[in-house]
Design a protein around this motif. Structure first.
Motif, PDB file in Angstrom:
ATOM      1  N   THR A  75       0.909  -1.203   0.154  1.00 19.01           N
ATOM      2  CA  THR A  75       0.153  -0.082   0.243  1.00 19.01           C
ATOM      3  C   THR A  75       0.806   1.190  -0.113  1.00 19.01           C
ATOM      4  O   THR A  75       2.080   1.117   0.527  1.00 19.01           O
ATOM      5  CB  THR A  75      -0.856  -0.076   1.043  1.00 19.01           C
ATOM      6  N   ASP A  76       0.252   2.454  -0.185  1.00 24.26           N
ATOM      7  CA  ASP A  76       1.003   3.526  -0.195  1.00 24.26           C
ATOM      8  C   ASP A  76       1.358   4.115   1.182  1.00 24.26           C
ATOM      9  O   ASP A  76       2.562   4.541   1.315  1.00 24.26           O
ATOM     10  CB  ASP A  76      -0.069   4.797  -0.660  1.00 24.26           C
ATOM     11  N   GLY A  77       0.840   3.313   2.350  1.00 32.33           N
ATOM     12  CA  GLY A  77       1.467   3.465   3.650  1.00 32.33           C
ATOM     13  C   GLY A  77       2.434   2.386   4.055  1.00 32.33           C
ATOM     14  O   GLY A  77       3.031   2.584   5.262  1.00 32.33           O
ATOM     15  N   GLY A  78       2.821   1.664   3.063  1.00 27.88           N
ATOM     16  CA  GLY A  78       3.818   0.727   3.267  1.00 27.88           C
ATOM     17  C   GLY A  78       3.458  -0.483   3.973  1.00 27.88           C
ATOM     18  O   GLY A  78       4.206  -1.513   4.313  1.00 27.88           O
ATOM     19  N   ASP A  79       2.009  -0.798   4.140  1.00 23.19           N
ATOM     20  CA  ASP A  79       1.478  -2.022   4.513  1.00 23.19           C
ATOM     21  C   ASP A  79       1.620  -3.231   3.438  1.00 23.19           C
ATOM     22  O   ASP A  79       1.509  -2.779   2.364  1.00 23.19           O
ATOM     23  CB  ASP A  79       0.249  -1.816   5.033  1.00 23.19           C
ATOM     24  N   PHE A  80       1.507  -4.477   3.948  1.00 23.23           N
ATOM     25  CA  PHE A  80       1.351  -5.619   3.072  1.00 23.23           C
ATOM     26  C   PHE A  80       0.106  -6.204   3.419  1.00 23.23           C
ATOM     27  O   PHE A  80       0.013  -7.248   4.005  1.00 23.23           O
ATOM     28  CB  PHE A  80       2.788  -6.428   3.262  1.00 23.23           C
TER      29      PHE A  80
END
Length: 119
Positions: A75-80
């Motif tokens: 994600t844009d927030g760095g989540d997977f």
């Protein structure tokens, strides 16, 4: 090379199948001979393929079902939140599956876009 495929499927396959591994190179040669038979009804983007096998050689993946490529969705927030898997059967592209790692998060191939990080 992928103009006969939906844009989200084409983008995922091109991102996941590199141009250096011999198996991936052979699978990329199948893309012009590939069509989507059906898609998952939930909206995730999972796609089931048909390859015109008389027009292209199988990749050296083995005779059974094989995960030929896999990538994390980022994600844009760095989540997977999930992953995308490319399956072959008998050396031919068979289906692309979109998986969520949580019941609380919906993932889709369209939302993944170019946010795929191959393993």
């Amino acid at each position: 090379m992928t103009e006969n495929l939906p844009a989200d499927v084409a983008a995922a396959l091109e991102a996941m199948l590199d141009t250096e591994r011999p198996v991936h190179v052979a699978l990329r040669r199948q893309l012009p001979h590939l069509s989507v038979l059906s898609r998952c009804s939930c909206g995730c983007g999972t796609a089931f393929f048909e390859v015109r096998t008389g027009e292209v050689e199988p990749a050296p993946t083995g005779p059974g079902t094989v995960v030929a490529a896999e990538a994390q969705i980022v994600t844009d927030g760095g989540d997977f939140p999930g992953e995308v898997l490319v399956f072959t059967q008998g050396g031919y592209l068979s289906w692309l599956e979109v998986c969520s790692w949580s019941d609380d998060i919906e993932v889709s191939l369209t939302a993944a876009g170019t946010s795929l990080r191959p393993y």
